[in-house]
Enzyme design. Structure first.
Site, PDB file in Angstrom:
ATOM      1  N   PHE A  59      -9.860 -34.641 -23.649  1.00  0.00           N
ATOM      2  CA  PHE A  59     -11.296 -34.481 -24.739  1.00  0.00           C
ATOM      3  C   PHE A  59     -11.084 -33.145 -25.177  1.00  0.00           C
ATOM      4  O   PHE A  59     -11.800 -33.288 -26.528  1.00  0.00           O
ATOM      5  CB  PHE A  59     -12.438 -34.760 -23.668  1.00  0.00           C
ATOM      6  CG  PHE A  59     -12.504 -36.249 -23.226  1.00  0.00           C
ATOM      7  CD1 PHE A  59     -13.336 -37.112 -24.122  1.00  0.00           C
ATOM      8  CD2 PHE A  59     -12.056 -36.626 -21.977  1.00  0.00           C
ATOM      9  CE1 PHE A  59     -13.172 -38.240 -23.543  1.00  0.00           C
ATOM     10  CE2 PHE A  59     -12.162 -37.779 -21.656  1.00  0.00           C
ATOM     11  CZ  PHE A  59     -12.730 -38.851 -22.231  1.00  0.00           C
TER      12      PHE A  59
ATOM     13  N   GLN B  86     -12.773 -36.706 -12.251  1.00  0.00           N
ATOM     14  CA  GLN B  86     -13.669 -37.026 -13.278  1.00  0.00           C
ATOM     15  C   GLN B  86     -13.231 -38.062 -14.291  1.00  0.00           C
ATOM     16  O   GLN B  86     -14.048 -38.343 -15.351  1.00  0.00           O
ATOM     17  CB  GLN B  86     -13.901 -35.664 -14.011  1.00  0.00           C
ATOM     18  CG  GLN B  86     -14.537 -34.628 -13.009  1.00  0.00           C
ATOM     19  CD  GLN B  86     -14.306 -33.284 -13.957  1.00  0.00           C
ATOM     20  OE1 GLN B  86     -15.222 -32.839 -14.491  1.00  0.00           O
ATOM     21  NE2 GLN B  86     -13.248 -32.432 -13.905  1.00  0.00           N
TER      22      GLN B  86
ATOM     23  N   HIS C  51     -17.546 -39.810 -12.520  1.00  0.00           N
ATOM     24  CA  HIS C  51     -17.914 -40.517 -13.785  1.00  0.00           C
ATOM     25  C   HIS C  51     -17.662 -42.091 -14.151  1.00  0.00           C
ATOM     26  O   HIS C  51     -17.821 -42.613 -14.956  1.00  0.00           O
ATOM     27  CB  HIS C  51     -17.169 -39.759 -14.868  1.00  0.00           C
ATOM     28  CG  HIS C  51     -17.539 -38.205 -15.069  1.00  0.00           C
ATOM     29  ND1 HIS C  51     -16.737 -37.419 -15.607  1.00  0.00           N
ATOM     30  CD2 HIS C  51     -18.682 -37.529 -14.588  1.00  0.00           C
ATOM     31  CE1 HIS C  51     -17.182 -36.059 -15.481  1.00  0.00           C
ATOM     32  NE2 HIS C  51     -18.597 -36.251 -14.720  1.00  0.00           N
TER      33      HIS C  51
ATOM     34  N   ASP D  49     -10.246 -43.708 -16.128  1.00  0.00           N
ATOM     35  CA  ASP D  49      -8.884 -44.238 -16.607  1.00  0.00           C
ATOM     36  C   ASP D  49      -8.427 -45.375 -15.230  1.00  0.00           C
ATOM     37  O   ASP D  49      -7.550 -46.122 -15.538  1.00  0.00           O
ATOM     38  CB  ASP D  49      -7.837 -43.677 -17.047  1.00  0.00           C
ATOM     39  CG  ASP D  49      -7.227 -42.408 -16.087  1.00  0.00           C
ATOM     40  OD1 ASP D  49      -7.658 -42.710 -14.874  1.00  0.00           O
ATOM     41  OD2 ASP D  49      -7.023 -41.463 -16.459  1.00  0.00           O
TER      42      ASP D  49
END
Length: 483
Positions: free
Chosen positions: A64, A114, A134, A117
């Site tokens: 990110f 976190q 998350h 996937d």
């Protein structure tokens, strides 16, 4: 790759620092730090690992905040970046599989992630040893009975919204929800509580591939400091927590972890992916003929996708009078009318989608409408274990096994497991692994510092010596080979 998670997130201007420059320790410094980390991991009695997007980038999933990260490119007006393969076919990295081995040996007690996937669960890490702060793009949960459903397809929504499916528990039946958080959603209490408890117990929290910017998750590793624990960070960018860490390594996570595993004489297991299909055959009698319908569907429901299948070929090897067909549209279905008195063998060839480790796999299906097949349920864990052992031994995918079958009048249904991928991380030509020669002196022996650090017995280093010998015969210096 479909980066549905990033595209589905609600817009937010402030996502923290992005586009930060990458930092690489010099080869000499990196080597020294990896040795130090190996000692820390070996001596740890309660190791907890805290993971971020950086451990998945080598699988083709962009991070990110990096130079080419999702939020970095979005801020510059370039939109969501592409990736190399479908999200649902992303393969656990060397780091993911190394963590599986560390957990099996008892060194690793817990993983806090976190990431959404699903690669930790896909790698084989036990669910009870994992907190997904998350959420998980491939997981649904029943809000009533709390039962979790791990899918082989990406869930359609994020933000803890209702999905099209319901709980399969006959005493429940509530509408399921996705588990992935949007910006304003609170972290799940069960995951948070488990993560906090483990960080407080930890004598070492190893942070891998995370910028440690998202609160409140980024503060969890520091909980270990209150009880005398330590924090180690492996990341390509500086983090706000670097000053609190006992060790900070700037290098590729896979490279660092490969070095740690080698120094600890631990093998990184292969990743073997197993997917599942449900095959059903229903028939009705029409005078001397039988009208039958074949369906190939997901074990998650008739309307659920089969993302690993591109098409299904149906042929009849012993019956040239029966025309073969290729089913290209999901749900895969075929209707035919044949003689009741003539049994036949149906050959189903599953053509796999991009990202699989082989092109296809075939299953023979004997059909005799005058006989009802028996029902059975095999030990799922045992069957999968045998299937994976066979795949690892043969170093290829494509194996299959039947898990269960239900035979009733005019119908039969069975569930099959298929090995669709196998990836090795412990071979010399693995791009991610650190070559063994890197840790040797010019004479081919392990450095004294290395042996002292890990308590290595030189008599057990035959493989290293063989590698060095091969390099010398080729005129190469084992100490100067590129990593």
């Amino acid at each position: 790759m479909s980066l549905g998670y990033a595209e589905k997130l609600s817009y937010r201007e402030d996502v923290g620092n992005v586009g930060m420059p990458e930092i690489f320790d010099s080869p000499e410094l990196l080597h020294k730090k990896i040795e130090e980390l190996a000692v820390m991991v070996r001596e740890s009695k309660h190791l907890v690992v805290f993971t971020g997007a950086g451990i998945s980038t080598s699988s083709g999933i962009p991070d990110f905040r990096g130079p080419k990260g999702v939020w970095t490119l979005q801020r510059s007006g370039k939109g969501v970046p592409g990736a190399s393969l479908p999200f649902h076919r992303a393969v656990p990295t060397l780091t993911h599989m190394a963590l599986v081995e560390l957990e099996k040996t008892g060194r690793l007690k817990f993983v806090i992630s976190q990431n959404v996937d699903s690669l930790h669960l896909r790698s084989g890490l036990p669910r009870e040893k994992l907190a997904e702060l998350h959420g998980n793009s491939f997981k649904e949960i029943c809000p009533s009975c709390k039962k979790e459903y791990l899918r082989d397809f990406e869930i359609e929504t994020i933000g803890l919204k209702d999905t099209p499916r319901r709980c399969s528990d006959k005493n429940c039946g509530a509408r399921l929800k996705d588990t992935v958080l949007d910006w304003e959603d609170a972290l799940p209490p069960e995951e948070m509580d488990a993560a906090k408890e483990q960080c407080q117990k930890a004598d070492l929290v190893l942070c891998l591939g995370t910028s440690l910017q998202i609160t409140p998750a980024c503060n969890m590793p520091l909980l270990s400091l209150k009880n005398g624990g330590r924090v180690a960070i492996v990341n390509l960018q500086a983090t706000p927590k670097d000053k609190k860490a006992s060790l900070v390594i700037h290098g590729l996570v896979d490279k660092v972890i490969a070095g740690v595993m080698y120094m600890m004489n631990l093998r990184i297991p292969p990743y073997i992916r197993t997917d599942f299909v449900q095959i059903s055959l229903r028939n009705s009698v029409k005078k001397k003929c039988v009208r039958w319908t074949l369906r190939v569907t997901s074990i998650h429901g008739l309307r659920a996708p089969l993302p690993f299948l591109r098409s299904v070929e149906v042929s009849f090897p012993e019956r040239p009078d029966m025309k073969p067909v290729v089913l290209k549209e999901q749900p895969f279905s075929l209707q035919r009318e044949t003689s009741m008195n003539r049994p036949f063998v149906m050959l189903l060839t599953f053509n796999f989608s991009d990202g699989c480790g082989c092109s296809s796999s075939s299953i023979e299906w004997p059909v005799d409408f005058l006989k009802q097949k028996d029902s059975f349920v095999r030990d799922r864990s045992l069957v999968l274990q045998e299937l994976q052992h066979a795949a690892e031994h043969r170093s290829r995918a494509g194996q299959h096994a039947i898990l269960e079958r239900e035979g009733v009048p005019r119908a039969e249904t069975s569930i099959h497991a298929l090995v669709t991928n196998i990836v090795r991380y412990d071979t010399e030509d693995s791009k991610a692994a650190v070559p063994m020669a890197t840790w040797m002196n010019s004479n081919g022996s392990l450095s004294k510092r290395h042996m002292d650090a890990i308590g290595c017995n030189p008599a057990s280093s035959k493989k290293q010596k063989l590698v060095a010998t091969r390099h010398r015969r080729k005129g190469l210096n084992p100490a100067t080979q590129k990593v």
